[in-house]
Design an enzyme around this catalytic site. Structure first.
Site, short mmCIF file in Angstrom:
data_model
loop_
_atom_site.label_atom_id
_atom_site.label_comp_id
_atom_site.label_asym_id
_atom_site.label_seq_id
_atom_site.Cartn_x
_atom_site.Cartn_y
_atom_site.Cartn_z
N CYS A 128 13.66 -24.89 10.82
CA CYS A 128 14.81 -24.00 10.56
C CYS A 128 14.39 -22.64 9.99
O CYS A 128 14.98 -21.61 10.34
CB CYS A 128 15.80 -24.68 9.64
SG CYS A 128 15.07 -25.65 8.32
N HIS A 252 19.10 -20.04 5.08
CA HIS A 252 17.73 -19.75 4.65
C HIS A 252 17.50 -18.24 4.71
O HIS A 252 17.94 -17.56 5.65
CB HIS A 252 16.72 -20.40 5.60
CG HIS A 252 16.63 -21.90 5.49
ND1 HIS A 252 17.26 -22.64 4.52
CD2 HIS A 252 15.93 -22.79 6.25
CE1 HIS A 252 16.96 -23.92 4.68
NE2 HIS A 252 16.17 -24.04 5.72
N1 LIG Z 1 18.73 -29.68 7.96
C1 LIG Z 1 18.14 -28.63 8.51
O1 LIG Z 1 18.33 -27.48 8.07
C2 LIG Z 1 17.23 -28.81 9.69
C3 LIG Z 1 16.87 -27.69 10.46
C4 LIG Z 1 16.00 -27.83 11.56
C5 LIG Z 1 15.52 -29.08 11.88
N2 LIG Z 1 15.89 -30.16 11.12
C6 LIG Z 1 15.38 -31.46 11.53
O2 LIG Z 1 16.45 -32.16 12.18
C7 LIG Z 1 16.32 -33.57 11.95
C8 LIG Z 1 17.64 -34.05 11.35
O3 LIG Z 1 17.84 -33.42 10.11
P1 LIG Z 1 19.21 -33.47 9.31
O4 LIG Z 1 19.09 -32.45 8.25
O5 LIG Z 1 20.36 -33.44 10.24
O6 LIG Z 1 19.12 -34.94 8.65
P2 LIG Z 1 20.24 -35.86 7.97
O7 LIG Z 1 21.45 -35.09 7.60
O8 LIG Z 1 19.51 -36.59 6.89
O9 LIG Z 1 20.62 -36.89 9.14
C9 LIG Z 1 19.70 -37.84 9.59
C10 LIG Z 1 20.25 -38.63 10.75
O10 LIG Z 1 19.26 -39.59 11.13
C11 LIG Z 1 19.89 -40.90 11.17
N3 LIG Z 1 18.95 -41.95 10.80
C12 LIG Z 1 18.35 -42.15 9.60
N4 LIG Z 1 17.59 -43.28 9.64
C13 LIG Z 1 17.72 -43.77 10.89
C14 LIG Z 1 17.20 -44.92 11.56
N5 LIG Z 1 16.37 -45.77 10.95
N6 LIG Z 1 17.54 -45.12 12.86
C15 LIG Z 1 18.37 -44.28 13.49
N7 LIG Z 1 18.91 -43.18 12.93
C16 LIG Z 1 18.59 -42.93 11.63
C17 LIG Z 1 20.99 -40.82 10.14
O11 LIG Z 1 21.93 -41.85 10.42
P3 LIG Z 1 22.69 -42.62 9.23
O12 LIG Z 1 23.80 -41.71 8.78
O13 LIG Z 1 23.21 -43.84 9.92
O14 LIG Z 1 21.69 -42.90 8.16
C18 LIG Z 1 21.52 -39.40 10.41
O15 LIG Z 1 22.39 -39.44 11.53
C19 LIG Z 1 15.11 -33.74 11.03
O16 LIG Z 1 13.97 -34.01 11.80
C20 LIG Z 1 14.97 -32.36 10.38
O17 LIG Z 1 13.65 -32.09 9.96
C21 LIG Z 1 16.75 -30.07 10.06
#
Ligand SMILES: NC(=O)c1ccc[n+]([C@@H]2O[C@H](COP(=O)([O-])OP(=O)(O)OC[C@H]3O[C@@H](n4cnc5c(N)ncnc54)[C@H](OP(=O)(O)O)[C@@H]3O)[C@@H](O)[C@H]2O)c1
Length: 347
Positions: A128, A252
């Protein structure tokens, strides 16, 4: 033409924002399927006035899906994304799992959309912070050829996902009644941090992600350096990044100082940046007009300002950029990639 679309990690912040953007951009969805962990399986999410049941990712079959936006951790993506591709889907993966793989394009469409011409089913979205930084640097690199870049990023708590946002908001509420503790006159009584290495409220720390044994660079800083080189097709570009977590919910901000091969003045840089799609130049500092994360939250454009000369860099220039880490830094960029790959025109 419409498409069968899946969102993996649909219950996370990326999933939530992806659903909003698919609706706002009127993405041609024929069928929508949502995946998350077993904990969420069976629950429903509402989209375009219908309820969609969440499927357990690890038990799902992906046949019939044209496109999957994958927004889980890198370790989950590494095991599951190849199965999605084998089932015939194009996967846009937002984790770090595949970003540096040689056969996988790492794309911000305004910058290196040309890299989408060849892929093996997996397309990666950048980190990000890198997405915000590269939007600001790429047009200047194209015009004046960046040689070296020093980057300091001020990263919002939502970069740590839904649980990070929750912890930050709860800690902020708990801290509000403790002004003496926040001044160091009394012991602060806050819940122990779980998502972050320190208290997140009224604090900042130069520590995003992990420091691996034997390295003085965090994994977040390493990503910024390597991903910027890959997207700019500039393997020799020197990049030095420092990543700081700040008490901001979304958005950010990156301070970038760069030396260029060609001479560049602030007014030339402003012109180049103004002409670039997806950027909005806010640069009247005396009037208080410059990028802020709050102004960048909820919008598609990356804001750029504080454009000035760095006298001790050769052809040096610095600027500040703010972008929504969940939109251009994440779900919006993924959907723009999908539109380009599937040949969907935006009105
Ligand atoms: N946040 C940012 O600013 C950002 C920016 C760019 C890239 N990213 C990347 O995007 C990805 C997602 O980030 P996020 O911030 O959206 O994360 P998040 O809010 O923590 O969401 C994580 C997701 O993964 C699911 N999950 C967790 N454990 C799992 C499992 N064992 N099996 C299947 N699904 C599972 C969760 O489902 P449950 O609700 O069921 O637990 C939830 O839907 C990451 O790789 C992160 O590095 C994030």
């Amino acid at each position: 033409m419409s498409f069968n679309v899946g969102i993996s990690g649909a219950t996370g912040v990326t999933g939530e924002v992806a659903l909003r953007i698919l609706e706002a951009r009127n993405f041609p969805v024929r069928q929508l399927r949502l995946f998350a962990s077993k904990r969420s399986a069976g629950q429903t999410l509402r989209w375009r006035e219908s309820d969609y049941q969440i499927e357990a990712l690890e038990e799902a079959a992906f046949d019939g899906l044209d496109l999957i936006i994958s927004a889980t951790s890198a370790s989950i993506a590494r095991s599951i994304v190849p199965k999605m591709v084998a089932a015939g889907a194009i996967v846009i993966d937002q984790s770090s799992a595949f970003r540096l793989d040689s056969g996988v394009p790492l794309v911000v469409p305004e910058i290196n959309g040309v890299d989408l011409q060849s892929h093996n089913g997996i397309i990666a979205g950048p980190n990000c912070t890198t997405a915000v930084a590269v939007m600001a640097i790429a047009p200047l690199h194209e015009a004046f050829e960046a040689q070296n870049i020093v980057s300091s990023s001020y990263q919002a708590m939502s970069g740590k996902g839904r649980e990070g946002m929750k912890e930050f908001l709860a800690a902020s509420q708990a801290a509000l009644g403790q002004s003496e503790g926040l001044r160091g006159h009394e012991t602060l009584n806050l819940p122990d941090p779980v998502q972050f290495p320190h208290y997140s409220a009224f604090n900042l720390f130069p520590h995003c992600e992990q420091f691996e044994t034997g390295s003085d660079m965090s994994t977040e800083e390493a990503k910024m350096e390597a991903e910027m080189r890959k997207m700019l097709h500039a393997p020799n570009l020197m990049v030095h990044a420092t990543a700081v977590r700040v008490p901001v919910l979304v958005g950010h901000t990156v301070s970038l100082s760069a030396g260029f091969k060609q001479p560049v003045s602030p007014s030339q840089a402003r012109q180049v940046l103004q002409a670039f799609p997806g950027l909005s130049v806010l640069d009247e500092p005396q009037a208080g007009i410059y990028p802020t994360p709050l102004a960048a939250s909820g919008i598609d454009e990356v804001l750029v300002g504080r454009i000035r000369t760095v006298p001790f860099f050769k052809n040096g220039l610095s600027l500040v950029a703010s972008g929504d880490n969940l939109r251009k830094g994440n779900a919006l960029n993924a959907i723009q990639v999908a539109e380009q790959v599937l040949g969907i025109k935006q009105n």
